[in-house]
Design a protein around this motif. Structure first.
Motif, PDB file in Angstrom:
ATOM      1  N   ARG A 142       0.825  -1.203   0.000  1.00 40.87           N
ATOM      2  CA  ARG A 142       0.000   0.000   0.000  1.00 40.87           C
ATOM      3  C   ARG A 142       0.861   1.255   0.000  1.00 40.87           C
ATOM      4  O   ARG A 142       0.572   2.230  -0.699  1.00 40.87           O
ATOM      5  CB  ARG A 142      -0.898  -0.009   1.234  1.00 40.87           C
ATOM      6  N   ALA A 143       1.926   1.219   0.774  1.00 43.63           N
ATOM      7  CA  ALA A 143       2.830   2.379   0.828  1.00 43.63           C
ATOM      8  C   ALA A 143       3.491   2.607  -0.533  1.00 43.63           C
ATOM      9  O   ALA A 143       3.621   3.750  -0.994  1.00 43.63           O
ATOM     10  CB  ALA A 143       3.891   2.167   1.906  1.00 43.63           C
ATOM     11  N   LYS A 144       3.882   1.530  -1.194  1.00 46.87           N
ATOM     12  CA  LYS A 144       4.508   1.675  -2.509  1.00 46.87           C
ATOM     13  C   LYS A 144       3.515   2.195  -3.542  1.00 46.87           C
ATOM     14  O   LYS A 144       3.860   3.016  -4.397  1.00 46.87           O
ATOM     15  CB  LYS A 144       5.087   0.332  -2.952  1.00 46.87           C
ATOM     16  N   LEU A 145       2.271   1.721  -3.459  1.00 44.49           N
ATOM     17  CA  LEU A 145       1.252   2.213  -4.384  1.00 44.49           C
ATOM     18  C   LEU A 145       0.974   3.694  -4.157  1.00 44.49           C
ATOM     19  O   LEU A 145       0.798   4.462  -5.111  1.00 44.49           O
ATOM     20  CB  LEU A 145      -0.035   1.396  -4.232  1.00 44.49           C
ATOM     21  N   ASP A 146       0.922   4.090  -2.874  1.00 44.56           N
ATOM     22  CA  ASP A 146       0.711   5.510  -2.573  1.00 44.56           C
ATOM     23  C   ASP A 146       1.868   6.353  -3.100  1.00 44.56           C
ATOM     24  O   ASP A 146       1.659   7.439  -3.653  1.00 44.56           O
ATOM     25  CB  ASP A 146       0.557   5.711  -1.059  1.00 44.56           C
ATOM     26  N   LEU A 147       3.100   5.852  -2.908  1.00 41.03           N
ATOM     27  CA  LEU A 147       4.263   6.581  -3.399  1.00 41.03           C
ATOM     28  C   LEU A 147       4.234   6.681  -4.923  1.00 41.03           C
ATOM     29  O   LEU A 147       4.542   7.736  -5.489  1.00 41.03           O
ATOM     30  CB  LEU A 147       5.543   5.883  -2.941  1.00 41.03           C
ATOM     31  N   GLU A 148       3.837   5.593  -5.562  1.00 39.38           N
ATOM     32  CA  GLU A 148       3.750   5.616  -7.027  1.00 39.38           C
ATOM     33  C   GLU A 148       2.720   6.638  -7.499  1.00 39.38           C
ATOM     34  O   GLU A 148       2.946   7.367  -8.460  1.00 39.38           O
ATOM     35  CB  GLU A 148       3.373   4.226  -7.545  1.00 39.38           C
ATOM     36  N   GLY A 149       1.582   6.701  -6.786  1.00 38.21           N
ATOM     37  CA  GLY A 149       0.569   7.690  -7.141  1.00 38.21           C
ATOM     38  C   GLY A 149       1.060   9.114  -6.938  1.00 38.21           C
ATOM     39  O   GLY A 149       0.799   9.993  -7.769  1.00 38.21           O
ATOM     40  N   GLU A 150       1.775   9.344  -5.838  1.00 34.26           N
ATOM     41  CA  GLU A 150       2.315  10.676  -5.580  1.00 34.26           C
ATOM     42  C   GLU A 150       3.333  11.077  -6.652  1.00 34.26           C
ATOM     43  O   GLU A 150       3.343  12.223  -7.122  1.00 34.26           O
ATOM     44  CB  GLU A 150       2.955  10.722  -4.199  1.00 34.26           C
ATOM     45  N   LEU A 151       4.187  10.125  -7.037  1.00 32.83           N
ATOM     46  CA  LEU A 151       5.176  10.421  -8.075  1.00 32.83           C
ATOM     47  C   LEU A 151       4.506  10.674  -9.416  1.00 32.83           C
ATOM     48  O   LEU A 151       4.948  11.547 -10.187  1.00 32.83           O
ATOM     49  CB  LEU A 151       6.169   9.258  -8.189  1.00 32.83           C
ATOM     50  N   ALA A 152       3.433   9.929  -9.684  1.00 36.98           N
ATOM     51  CA  ALA A 152       2.716  10.149 -10.941  1.00 36.98           C
ATOM     52  C   ALA A 152       2.081  11.538 -10.964  1.00 36.98           C
ATOM     53  O   ALA A 152       2.127  12.240 -11.983  1.00 36.98           O
ATOM     54  CB  ALA A 152       1.652   9.068 -11.128  1.00 36.98           C
ATOM     55  N   ASP A 153       1.492  11.939  -9.824  1.00 39.18           N
ATOM     56  CA  ASP A 153       0.906  13.283  -9.751  1.00 39.18           C
ATOM     57  C   ASP A 153       1.985  14.359  -9.896  1.00 39.18           C
ATOM     58  O   ASP A 153       1.776  15.379 -10.554  1.00 39.18           O
ATOM     59  CB  ASP A 153       0.173  13.466  -8.419  1.00 39.18           C
ATOM     60  N   PHE A 154       3.139  14.116  -9.254  1.00 31.15           N
ATOM     61  CA  PHE A 154       4.228  15.084  -9.366  1.00 31.15           C
ATOM     62  C   PHE A 154       4.723  15.197 -10.812  1.00 31.15           C
ATOM     63  O   PHE A 154       4.988  16.291 -11.304  1.00 31.15           O
ATOM     64  CB  PHE A 154       5.382  14.669  -8.448  1.00 31.15           C
ATOM     65  N   ARG A 155       4.846  14.056 -11.475  1.00 30.02           N
ATOM     66  CA  ARG A 155       5.293  14.077 -12.863  1.00 30.02           C
ATOM     67  C   ARG A 155       4.282  14.793 -13.752  1.00 30.02           C
ATOM     68  O   ARG A 155       4.650  15.558 -14.639  1.00 30.02           O
ATOM     69  CB  ARG A 155       5.516  12.651 -13.367  1.00 30.02           C
ATOM     70  N   THR A 156       2.985  14.563 -13.494  1.00 30.31           N
ATOM     71  CA  THR A 156       1.954  15.234 -14.287  1.00 30.31           C
ATOM     72  C   THR A 156       2.039  16.746 -14.114  1.00 30.31           C
ATOM     73  O   THR A 156       1.919  17.505 -15.076  1.00 30.31           O
ATOM     74  CB  THR A 156       0.564  14.737 -13.862  1.00 30.31           C
ATOM     75  N   ALA A 157       2.260  17.178 -12.852  1.00 30.45           N
ATOM     76  CA  ALA A 157       2.362  18.618 -12.607  1.00 30.45           C
ATOM     77  C   ALA A 157       3.647  19.192 -13.193  1.00 30.45           C
ATOM     78  O   ALA A 157       3.658  20.289 -13.752  1.00 30.45           O
ATOM     79  CB  ALA A 157       2.300  18.889 -11.097  1.00 30.45           C
ATOM     80  N   ALA A 158       4.750  18.424 -13.060  1.00 30.73           N
ATOM     81  CA  ALA A 158       6.043  18.935 -13.531  1.00 30.73           C
ATOM     82  C   ALA A 158       6.148  18.916 -15.059  1.00 30.73           C
ATOM     83  O   ALA A 158       6.759  19.805 -15.660  1.00 30.73           O
ATOM     84  CB  ALA A 158       7.179  18.118 -12.918  1.00 30.73           C
ATOM     85  N   MET A 159       5.553  17.896 -15.671  1.00 30.79           N
ATOM     86  CA  MET A 159       5.673  17.743 -17.125  1.00 30.79           C
ATOM     87  C   MET A 159       4.392  18.104 -17.858  1.00 30.79           C
ATOM     88  O   MET A 159       4.262  17.832 -19.053  1.00 30.79           O
ATOM     89  CB  MET A 159       6.050  16.290 -17.447  1.00 30.79           C
ATOM     90  N   GLY A 160       3.463  18.707 -17.140  1.00 26.76           N
ATOM     91  CA  GLY A 160       2.210  19.094 -17.795  1.00 26.76           C
ATOM     92  C   GLY A 160       2.392  20.157 -18.853  1.00 26.76           C
ATOM     93  O   GLY A 160       1.541  20.345 -19.725  1.00 26.76           O
ATOM     94  N   THR A 161       3.509  20.895 -18.798  1.00 23.86           N
ATOM     95  CA  THR A 161       3.780  21.946 -19.786  1.00 23.86           C
ATOM     96  C   THR A 161       4.819  21.491 -20.806  1.00 23.86           C
ATOM     97  O   THR A 161       5.523  22.311 -21.398  1.00 23.86           O
ATOM     98  CB  THR A 161       4.275  23.218 -19.074  1.00 23.86           C
ATOM     99  N   ASP A 162       4.907  20.172 -20.989  1.00 20.68           N
ATOM    100  CA  ASP A 162       5.878  19.639 -21.935  1.00 20.68           C
ATOM    101  C   ASP A 162       5.582  20.125 -23.356  1.00 20.68           C
ATOM    102  O   ASP A 162       4.426  20.130 -23.794  1.00 20.68           O
ATOM    103  CB  ASP A 162       5.847  18.110 -21.895  1.00 20.68           C
ATOM    104  N   LEU A 163       6.623  20.547 -24.050  1.00 19.63           N
ATOM    105  CA  LEU A 163       6.492  21.092 -25.411  1.00 19.63           C
ATOM    106  C   LEU A 163       7.427  20.362 -26.355  1.00 19.63           C
ATOM    107  O   LEU A 163       8.516  19.939 -25.965  1.00 19.63           O
ATOM    108  CB  LEU A 163       6.829  22.585 -25.441  1.00 19.63           C
TER     109      LEU A 163
END
Length: 212
Positions: free
Chosen positions: A85-106
Motif C-alpha cells: 500500500r505504501a509503494k502504491l501511494d508513493l507511485e501515485g504521488e510520483l505520478a501526480d508530481f510528474r503530471t504537474a512537472a511535465m504538464g507543460t511539456d512542449l
C-alpha cells in the motif's frame, strides 16, 4: 348415628362403610399428587428452556470465536500488505508530481516549424526565447496562455513587420503577436517579436499516460 340402608330394585344393596376422615385423607393425597405433577412439569419446562438458552449461548459463542479468528486473519493479511500500500501511494504521488512537472511539456521543434511554415519564404526563425506557462486552470486550453516569449526572425531583404505579425496571428495556436524591434546590417535584417501561444501546444503526453 347409623346410616339408613338404601335399597333399589334390581341391584344388590350397597353400604359405604369407609370413615369420612379416610375419604378426606385420600382426597388430600390425590390433590397433593396433582400439585406435585404440576410442579414437576413446570420444572421440566424450565429445564428445557434453560437448556435451549444455554445451547444458543454456546452456539453464539462459537460463532463469535470463528468471526474473531477470521477478523484476526484478515488483519494479519492487511498488515502484510502495508508495504504494498505504501509503494502504491508513493507511485501515485510520483505520478501526480510528474503530471504537474511535465504538464507543460512542449515539442519545440514542432512549434518552431509551425511558425516557420507561416512566414514568407525569405524569412526564417533564427532564434527564440520561449518559456511554457502554467498548467491549465479551465476546460478549454485554447483560452489560456501556454508558451510565451520572443522570436528572432531573419531575412536577406527588408520585410514589413506588419505583414509578418499578421501572418503569425493567423496560426491557430497563437494568442498574440507584437512587433518589438528590428535591426539591420550589411548582410541581413533581424526582427524581434513578442509572441504568446495557447496551451494546445502542450504535448499532454504524461497526462494521457496517467489517465490510462
Amino acid at each position: 348415628m347409623a346410616t339408613a340402608a338404601v335399597f333399589s330394585l334390581g341391584a344388590a344393596p350397597r353400604v359405604n362403610l369407609m370413615p369420612r376422615a379416610e375419604t378426606a385423607r385420600r382426597e388430600r393425597a390425590s390433590l397433593i399428587r396433582r400439585w406435585m405433577w404440576g410442579i414437576v412439569s413446570a420444572l421440566l419446562v424450565v429445564a428445557l428452556a434453560a437448556a435451549g438458552t444455554f445451547f444458543l449461548q454456546v452456539t453464539a459463542a462459537m460463532r463469535l470465536a470463528e468471526e474473531n479468528a477470521r477478523t484476526n486473519a484478515l488483519l494479519t493479511q492487511v498488515a502484510a500488505l502495508t508495504d504494498v500500500r505504501a509503494k502504491l501511494d508513493l507511485e501515485g504521488e510520483l505520478a501526480d508530481f510528474r503530471t504537474a512537472a511535465m504538464g507543460t511539456d512542449l515539442t519545440w521543434a514542432q512549434l518552431l516549424a509551425t511558425v516557420d511554415n507561416a512566414l514568407p519564404e525569405d524569412v526564417s526563425v533564427t532564434g527564440f526565447s520561449l518559456a511554457p506557462g502554467g498548467l491549465a486552470q479551465g476546460d478549454d486550453p485554447a483560452l489560456e496562455v501556454g508558451a510565451t516569449g520572443t522570436l528572432t526572425l531573419s531575412s536577406a531583404s527588408p520585410a514589413e513587420i506588419v505583414p509578418l505579425v499578421r501572418e503569425l496571428r493567423g496560426i491557430e495556436s497563437v494568442l498574440e503577436v507584437d512587433g518589438w524591434q528590428s535591426t539591420a546590417d550589411d548582410e541581413s535584417y533581424e526582427y524581434e517579436l513578442r509572441i504568446s501561444f495557447d496551451q494546445s501546444v502542450y504535448t499532454g503526453a504524461y497526462a494521457a499516460e496517467v489517465t490510462e
